[in-house]
Scaffold this motif. Structure first.
Motif, PDB file in Angstrom:
ATOM      1  N   GLN A 169      10.948   1.608  10.126  1.00 12.31           N
ATOM      2  CA  GLN A 169       9.522   1.887   9.994  1.00 12.31           C
ATOM      3  C   GLN A 169       8.849   0.791   9.173  1.00 12.31           C
ATOM      4  OE1 GLN A 169       7.273   4.677  11.175  1.00 12.31           O
ATOM      5  NE2 GLN A 169       6.227   2.753  10.780  1.00 12.31           N
ATOM      6  N   ALA A 170       9.510   0.348   8.117  1.00 14.63           N
ATOM      7  CA  ALA A 170       8.952  -0.730   7.303  1.00 14.63           C
ATOM      8  C   ALA A 170       8.756  -1.989   8.146  1.00 14.63           C
ATOM      9  CB  ALA A 170       9.867  -1.020   6.109  1.00 14.63           C
ATOM     10  N   LEU A 227       5.784  -1.894  10.245  1.00 16.16           N
ATOM     11  CA  LEU A 227       4.566  -2.044   9.443  1.00 16.16           C
ATOM     12  C   LEU A 227       4.435  -3.440   8.833  1.00 16.16           C
ATOM     13  CD1 LEU A 227       4.646   1.433   7.652  1.00 16.16           C
ATOM     14  CD2 LEU A 227       3.109   0.709   9.504  1.00 16.16           C
ATOM     15  N   TYR A 234       6.015  -7.616   1.262  1.00 12.92           N
ATOM     16  CA  TYR A 234       5.555  -8.504   2.329  1.00 12.92           C
ATOM     17  C   TYR A 234       6.314  -9.820   2.245  1.00 12.92           C
ATOM     18  CZ  TYR A 234       1.700  -5.357   3.315  1.00 12.92           C
ATOM     19  OH  TYR A 234       0.960  -4.266   3.680  1.00 12.92           O
ATOM     20  N   GLU A 267       0.834  -1.193   0.000  1.00 14.47           N
ATOM     21  CA  GLU A 267       0.000   0.000   0.000  1.00 14.47           C
ATOM     22  C   GLU A 267       0.875   1.252   0.000  1.00 14.47           C
ATOM     23  OE1 GLU A 267       0.050  -2.419   2.250  1.00 14.47           O
ATOM     24  OE2 GLU A 267      -1.944  -3.301   2.425  1.00 14.47           O
ATOM     25  N   GLU A 277       0.293   4.130   1.203  1.00 14.11           N
ATOM     26  CA  GLU A 277       0.345   4.835   2.486  1.00 14.11           C
ATOM     27  C   GLU A 277       1.430   4.247   3.397  1.00 14.11           C
ATOM     28  OE1 GLU A 277      -3.308   2.102   2.498  1.00 14.11           O
ATOM     29  OE2 GLU A 277      -2.593   3.679   1.176  1.00 14.11           O
ATOM     30  N   LYS A 278       1.694   2.943   3.269  1.00 18.35           N
ATOM     31  CA  LYS A 278       2.776   2.344   4.061  1.00 18.35           C
ATOM     32  C   LYS A 278       4.141   2.782   3.526  1.00 18.35           C
ATOM     33  CE  LYS A 278       0.427  -1.625   6.040  1.00 18.35           C
ATOM     34  NZ  LYS A 278       0.482  -3.069   6.299  1.00 18.35           N
ATOM     35  N   ALA A 315       4.654   6.225   4.728  1.00 13.58           N
ATOM     36  CA  ALA A 315       4.976   6.241   6.154  1.00 13.58           C
ATOM     37  C   ALA A 315       6.477   6.003   6.357  1.00 13.58           C
ATOM     38  CB  ALA A 315       4.154   5.194   6.910  1.00 13.58           C
ATOM     39  N   CYS A 316       7.054   5.134   5.545  1.00 15.89           N
ATOM     40  CA  CYS A 316       8.496   4.883   5.620  1.00 15.89           C
ATOM     41  C   CYS A 316       9.285   6.112   5.174  1.00 15.89           C
ATOM     42  CB  CYS A 316       8.867   3.663   4.783  1.00 15.89           C
ATOM     43  SG  CYS A 316       8.143   2.125   5.385  1.00 15.89           S
TER      44      CYS A 316
END
Length: 191
Positions: free
Chosen positions: A122-123, A126, A161, A26, A28-29, A32-33
């Motif tokens: 951060q990753a 998440l 992932y 995504e 947004e993820k 975020a990173c």
């Protein structure tokens, strides 16, 4: 069993991931990173880093052909990751030039290292896997994006992932081998 903080758990469990499942990440993820990397300190707060997120499969394939050719072929495993992020630095910054000449330190490498670590931690928080890649053709990467010599690609991150984290713990030096208080002489601790 000793309780550890969330941060300690994060750094103790983060691994370099080289195998990813076929699942889109995504945006947004990803952002975020990037936001975590933006929070990193830098020399004189210059924030020399820039990021190019490659999530289009054809662009990624073309980029991989350029960046992982020749002696860099051993990094082609990264082409299977859903995302590749190129971390660039702006080179023509006075602090970087002065730091190299006066101090002998290339501050852009320190700055990008801190930002990159913020990114990968951060990753991991998440539930995304990353691998920091330094073995790639930086000149071809810069040329691929049509960037001037003002920018240098310093690292790539594969991202996606994963099924499970590798269980193998890296061999770490003992704390006593890497720390001294108040001095170090002739390769020996003085405390």
């Amino acid at each position: 069993m000793t309780d550890i903080s969330a941060f300690q758990h994060l750094v103790q469990t983060r691994r370099s991931i080289r195998r990813y499942i076929d699942k889109p990440v995504e945006r947004e993820k990803i952002l975020a990173c990037i936001d975590a990397a933006r929070l990193a300190p830098s020399a004189e707060n210059l924030q020399p880093w820039r990021f190019i997120v490659i999530d289009d499969p054809q662009v990624k394939a073309d980029f991989c052909d350029a960046a992982f050719s020749g002696i860099y072929r051993m990094s082609r495993w990264a082409c299977k990751a859903p995302i590749i992020v190129a971390m660039l630095v702006e080179m023509d910054v006075l602090v970087n030039r002065l730091g190299k000449q006066v101090q002998g330190t290339q501050y852009y490498l320190l700055d990008s290292g801190i930002a990159g670590e913020h990114f990968v931690l951060q990753a991991h928080e998440l539930q995304l896997g990353t691998c920091w890649i330094g073995w790639f053709n930086a000149k071809k990467a810069r040329k691929f994006f049509g960037l001037s010599k003002k920018y240098r690609a310093v690292a790539l991150f594969s991202m996606g992932y994963y099924d499970s984290l590798p269980g193998r713990q890296r061999r770490l030096l003992d704390r006593e081998a890497i720390v001294a208080f108040n001095g170090w002489q002739n390769g020996e601790r003085v405390d």
